[in-house]
Design a protein around this motif. Sequence first.
Motif, short mmCIF file in Angstrom:
data_model
loop_
_atom_site.label_atom_id
_atom_site.label_comp_id
_atom_site.label_asym_id
_atom_site.label_seq_id
_atom_site.Cartn_x
_atom_site.Cartn_y
_atom_site.Cartn_z
N ILE A 110 18.36 52.20 33.81
CA ILE A 110 18.20 51.95 35.23
C ILE A 110 18.44 50.46 35.48
O ILE A 110 18.37 49.65 34.54
CB ILE A 110 16.80 52.40 35.71
CG1 ILE A 110 16.73 52.50 37.24
CG2 ILE A 110 15.70 51.50 35.15
CD1 ILE A 110 15.51 53.25 37.76
N ASN A 111 18.73 50.11 36.72
CA ASN A 111 19.03 48.71 37.02
C ASN A 111 17.77 47.86 37.09
O ASN A 111 16.69 48.33 37.46
CB ASN A 111 19.79 48.60 38.34
CG ASN A 111 19.15 49.39 39.48
OD1 ASN A 111 18.97 50.60 39.38
ND2 ASN A 111 18.84 48.69 40.56
N PRO A 112 17.88 46.59 36.72
CA PRO A 112 16.75 45.66 36.83
C PRO A 112 16.41 45.40 38.29
O PRO A 112 17.28 45.37 39.16
CB PRO A 112 17.26 44.39 36.14
CG PRO A 112 18.74 44.47 36.25
CD PRO A 112 19.09 45.93 36.17
N TYR A 113 15.15 45.22 38.56
CA TYR A 113 14.67 45.01 39.92
C TYR A 113 15.19 43.69 40.49
O TYR A 113 15.15 42.65 39.82
CB TYR A 113 13.15 45.02 39.94
CG TYR A 113 12.53 44.88 41.30
CD1 TYR A 113 12.78 45.84 42.28
CD2 TYR A 113 11.72 43.80 41.62
CE1 TYR A 113 12.22 45.73 43.55
CE2 TYR A 113 11.15 43.67 42.88
CZ TYR A 113 11.41 44.64 43.84
OH TYR A 113 10.86 44.52 45.08
N ALA A 114 15.68 43.74 41.72
CA ALA A 114 16.12 42.56 42.49
C ALA A 114 17.31 41.83 41.85
O ALA A 114 17.50 40.63 42.09
CB ALA A 114 14.96 41.60 42.70
N LYS A 115 18.11 42.54 41.08
CA LYS A 115 19.38 41.99 40.58
C LYS A 115 20.48 42.45 41.53
O LYS A 115 20.64 43.64 41.78
CB LYS A 115 19.65 42.51 39.16
CG LYS A 115 20.99 42.11 38.58
CD LYS A 115 20.97 40.71 38.01
CE LYS A 115 22.29 40.38 37.31
NZ LYS A 115 22.27 39.04 36.70
N HIS A 116 21.24 41.50 42.09
CA HIS A 116 22.26 41.88 43.05
C HIS A 116 23.31 42.77 42.38
O HIS A 116 23.77 42.49 41.27
CB HIS A 116 22.95 40.65 43.64
CG HIS A 116 23.66 40.93 44.92
ND1 HIS A 116 24.86 41.61 44.97
CD2 HIS A 116 23.34 40.65 46.22
CE1 HIS A 116 25.25 41.72 46.22
NE2 HIS A 116 24.34 41.15 47.01
N PHE A 117 23.68 43.83 43.07
CA PHE A 117 24.65 44.78 42.52
C PHE A 117 25.96 44.09 42.14
O PHE A 117 26.60 44.46 41.15
CB PHE A 117 24.95 45.89 43.53
CG PHE A 117 23.79 46.79 43.83
CD1 PHE A 117 22.60 46.72 43.13
CD2 PHE A 117 23.90 47.74 44.84
CE1 PHE A 117 21.54 47.56 43.41
CE2 PHE A 117 22.84 48.58 45.14
CZ PHE A 117 21.66 48.50 44.43
N ALA A 118 26.36 43.09 42.93
CA ALA A 118 27.65 42.44 42.70
C ALA A 118 27.66 41.60 41.43
O ALA A 118 28.71 41.19 40.97
CB ALA A 118 28.01 41.57 43.90
N GLN A 119 26.47 41.34 40.86
CA GLN A 119 26.38 40.54 39.64
C GLN A 119 26.07 41.38 38.40
O GLN A 119 25.91 40.83 37.32
CB GLN A 119 25.28 39.49 39.81
CG GLN A 119 25.55 38.47 40.90
CD GLN A 119 24.39 37.50 41.06
OE1 GLN A 119 23.24 37.90 41.20
NE2 GLN A 119 24.70 36.21 41.00
N MET A 120 26.01 42.68 38.57
CA MET A 120 25.56 43.54 37.48
C MET A 120 26.55 43.55 36.32
O MET A 120 27.77 43.63 36.50
CB MET A 120 25.36 44.96 37.99
CG MET A 120 24.43 45.80 37.12
SD MET A 120 22.71 45.26 37.24
CE MET A 120 22.32 45.74 38.94
N LYS A 121 26.00 43.46 35.11
CA LYS A 121 26.76 43.63 33.88
C LYS A 121 26.09 44.73 33.06
O LYS A 121 24.90 45.02 33.24
CB LYS A 121 26.79 42.32 33.06
CG LYS A 121 27.38 41.14 33.81
CD LYS A 121 27.57 39.94 32.89
CE LYS A 121 26.26 39.42 32.29
NZ LYS A 121 25.36 38.84 33.30
N ALA A 122 26.84 45.30 32.14
CA ALA A 122 26.28 46.38 31.31
C ALA A 122 25.04 45.91 30.55
O ALA A 122 24.09 46.68 30.36
CB ALA A 122 27.36 46.89 30.35
N SER A 123 25.04 44.64 30.13
CA SER A 123 23.92 44.12 29.34
C SER A 123 22.66 43.91 30.18
O SER A 123 21.57 43.71 29.64
CB SER A 123 24.32 42.80 28.69
OG SER A 123 24.74 41.86 29.67
N ASP A 124 22.77 43.97 31.52
CA ASP A 124 21.60 43.79 32.38
C ASP A 124 20.76 45.05 32.49
O ASP A 124 19.58 44.98 32.87
CB ASP A 124 22.04 43.38 33.80
CG ASP A 124 22.66 42.00 33.84
OD1 ASP A 124 22.16 41.11 33.13
OD2 ASP A 124 23.64 41.81 34.59
N LEU A 125 21.32 46.19 32.19
CA LEU A 125 20.65 47.46 32.43
C LEU A 125 19.44 47.62 31.51
O LEU A 125 19.43 47.12 30.39
CB LEU A 125 21.64 48.61 32.22
CG LEU A 125 22.89 48.53 33.11
CD1 LEU A 125 23.88 49.61 32.73
CD2 LEU A 125 22.52 48.64 34.59
#
Length: 290
Positions: free
Chosen positions: A89-104
Amino acid sequence: MTSTTVTETGAPAGQVKLRSAEDGVLNWNVRKTEGLHVIPSFTDKEAERTWAKQHMAAAFRTFARLGWADGASGHISLRDPVNPDWFWINPYAKHFAQMKASDLVLVDHHGRPVQPTPHKVNAAGFIIHSSIHRARPDIHAACHMHSPAGRAWSTFGKGIEMLNQDTCMFYKNLAVYEGFGGIVLAEEEGLRLAGALGKDCWNLILQNHGLLTCGSTVDEAAAYFIALERACENQILAESAAANGIPKKFVGKEEAEYTCKCTSTPGCVYMQFQPEYDLTVELSNGKVLE
């Protein structure tokens, strides 16, 4: 007396005789679509995990590019290929436009991180997605956003009408969760949302809330979300015209069912997301894959 001119293909002039898919570059063979709509398969589950996470991160950046990033709201989940009892799942309050696979973030069904992470996870998002994944083993990914048209149309607590070819992919493939229980912070509310999907539906309108779409891949779930958001926008536009006295024409049930069978197979929906994925990777200079 009338005469008929015959073309080189043997068809009368003015008609087109299509060659088979094997005989040219046509992308559709009405009798066989398996070769066109291919979802990658893996024997190496670690490789599948990497591939799936990259596509999940690309879905976030795609949604941001389409204008659906909304503060800390919204989430996508992905059942882990290595251990299906866990999900990403995505990290809380991380902007979608900055998401990387390693952030999940990888969590178990109690919300505990499986791997070390500096990130927190949205509690409401966890409850929604955990409930869905537990209730439906066939669902491998789910998307929930507070997108503009979906959020607006959800105020009516209604499904969408079969107004055109594109909406037909939701024929008998869309449920409505009626009622609004506030921010989903109770497990019971998550279970009710999962129950609204039923045993075989993939898409859900949450009254006074937004949209939720699911899939056997994150690409399928993302493509469904894009299509459903646009279907809601189209519905609102059609309602505006109808309110001014312009009658709506509906796709017939037989035609809608046939079109749905053609356009809502897992492979076909998966392919709908691939152009967005490729563009997202290119626009990020590959950073989304990191």
